[in-house]
Scaffold this motif. Structure first.
Motif, PDB file in Angstrom:
ATOM      1  N   GLU A  45       0.880  -1.637   0.414  1.00 24.19           N
ATOM      2  CA  GLU A  45      -0.468   0.444   0.223  1.00 24.19           C
ATOM      3  C   GLU A  45       0.777   1.142  -0.082  1.00 24.19           C
ATOM      4  O   GLU A  45       0.641   2.027  -0.531  1.00 24.19           O
ATOM      5  CB  GLU A  45      -1.242  -0.116   0.894  1.00 24.19           C
ATOM      6  CG  GLU A  45      -1.859   0.978   1.224  1.00 24.19           C
ATOM      7  CD  GLU A  45      -3.007   0.771   2.170  1.00 24.19           C
ATOM      8  OE1 GLU A  45      -4.061   1.282   2.136  1.00 24.19           O
ATOM      9  OE2 GLU A  45      -2.605   0.468   2.738  1.00 24.19           O
ATOM     10  N   PHE A  49       0.763   3.941  -2.807  1.00 24.36           N
ATOM     11  CA  PHE A  49       0.579   4.835  -2.593  1.00 24.36           C
ATOM     12  C   PHE A  49       1.434   6.378  -3.170  1.00 24.36           C
ATOM     13  O   PHE A  49       1.814   7.369  -4.306  1.00 24.36           O
ATOM     14  CB  PHE A  49       0.133   6.008  -1.705  1.00 24.36           C
ATOM     15  CG  PHE A  49       0.268   7.057  -1.008  1.00 24.36           C
ATOM     16  CD1 PHE A  49      -1.121   7.600  -1.183  1.00 24.36           C
ATOM     17  CD2 PHE A  49       1.334   7.694  -0.565  1.00 24.36           C
ATOM     18  CE1 PHE A  49      -1.316   9.061  -1.105  1.00 24.36           C
ATOM     19  CE2 PHE A  49       0.963   9.071   0.157  1.00 24.36           C
ATOM     20  CZ  PHE A  49      -0.261   9.954  -0.259  1.00 24.36           C
ATOM     21  N   HIS A 130      -0.078   6.165   2.976  1.00 21.63           N
ATOM     22  CA  HIS A 130      -0.419   5.728   2.678  1.00 21.63           C
ATOM     23  C   HIS A 130      -1.835   6.520   2.820  1.00 21.63           C
ATOM     24  O   HIS A 130      -2.566   7.690   3.618  1.00 21.63           O
ATOM     25  CB  HIS A 130      -0.160   4.032   2.372  1.00 21.63           C
ATOM     26  CG  HIS A 130      -1.050   3.535   2.894  1.00 21.63           C
ATOM     27  ND1 HIS A 130      -2.699   3.908   3.735  1.00 21.63           N
ATOM     28  CD2 HIS A 130      -0.911   2.684   4.297  1.00 21.63           C
ATOM     29  CE1 HIS A 130      -2.895   3.031   4.782  1.00 21.63           C
ATOM     30  NE2 HIS A 130      -1.302   2.289   5.171  1.00 21.63           N
ATOM     31  N   GLU A 131      -3.202   6.522   1.563  1.00 23.82           N
ATOM     32  CA  GLU A 131      -3.998   6.734   1.552  1.00 23.82           C
ATOM     33  C   GLU A 131      -4.549   6.288   3.066  1.00 23.82           C
ATOM     34  O   GLU A 131      -5.024   5.102   2.976  1.00 23.82           O
ATOM     35  CB  GLU A 131      -4.885   6.861   0.294  1.00 23.82           C
ATOM     36  CG  GLU A 131      -5.423   7.685   0.342  1.00 23.82           C
ATOM     37  CD  GLU A 131      -6.535   7.923  -1.334  1.00 23.82           C
ATOM     38  OE1 GLU A 131      -7.143   8.594  -1.646  1.00 23.82           O
ATOM     39  OE2 GLU A 131      -6.102   7.381  -2.514  1.00 23.82           O
TER      40      GLU A 131
END
Length: 141
Positions: A45, A49, A130-131
């Motif tokens: 992840e 990102f 990350h988001e």
């Protein structure tokens, strides 16, 4: 070998001054390039990102250096029994990023771990970058 599972819970007993002091150390380590963002196979992840938003090391540093005490959400003890003494700090930073030519506001989930190298120097591991993918509450907002 008998692996022990460690239960973690949210640690919330922090004052704004506690988090400001932590961020002072964090920013010093980032400034001195004594940090890394985890990009191993368990951290896909993070890699995705960074690729999706074309984040280079300059932008990584910019985001980390702009963390404020009120971006703090909570902390947890490390789940790994070998590192159970370590405390991981979770922040959510709203930041404007370039997604293929379009500026978008993104909530960035940042989990940090201040640890030490084998020779005893402080070092910062950005475990998550990350988001945001879960609901979070800020401690000071």
């Amino acid at each position: 070998m008998n692996e022990q599972i460690i239960e973690t819970k949210k640690l919330l007993d922090f004052s704004p001054e506690d988090i400001k002091a932590y961020l002072k150390v964090l920013k010093s380590l980032v400034f001195e390039d004594k940090y890394t963002i985890s990009r191993n196979r368990n951290r896909e992840e993070n890699k995705q990102f960074i690729e999706d938003f074309k984040i280079d090391s300059r932008k990584e540093k910019e985001i980390l250096m702009n963390l404020e005490f009120d971006d703090f959400c909570y902390a947890v003890n490390n789940k790994n029994p070998q590192f159970a003494h370590e405390v991981l700090y979770i922040f959510n930073k709203e930041y404007e990023l370039d997604r293929w030519g379009e500026l978008v506001s993104v909530d960035i989930y940042i989990k940090t771990n201040k640890t030490q190298t084998r020779i005893g120097e402080d070092f910062l591991i950005i475990v998550s970058f990350h988001e945001r993918n879960m609901p979070l509450k800020y401690l000071f907002k």
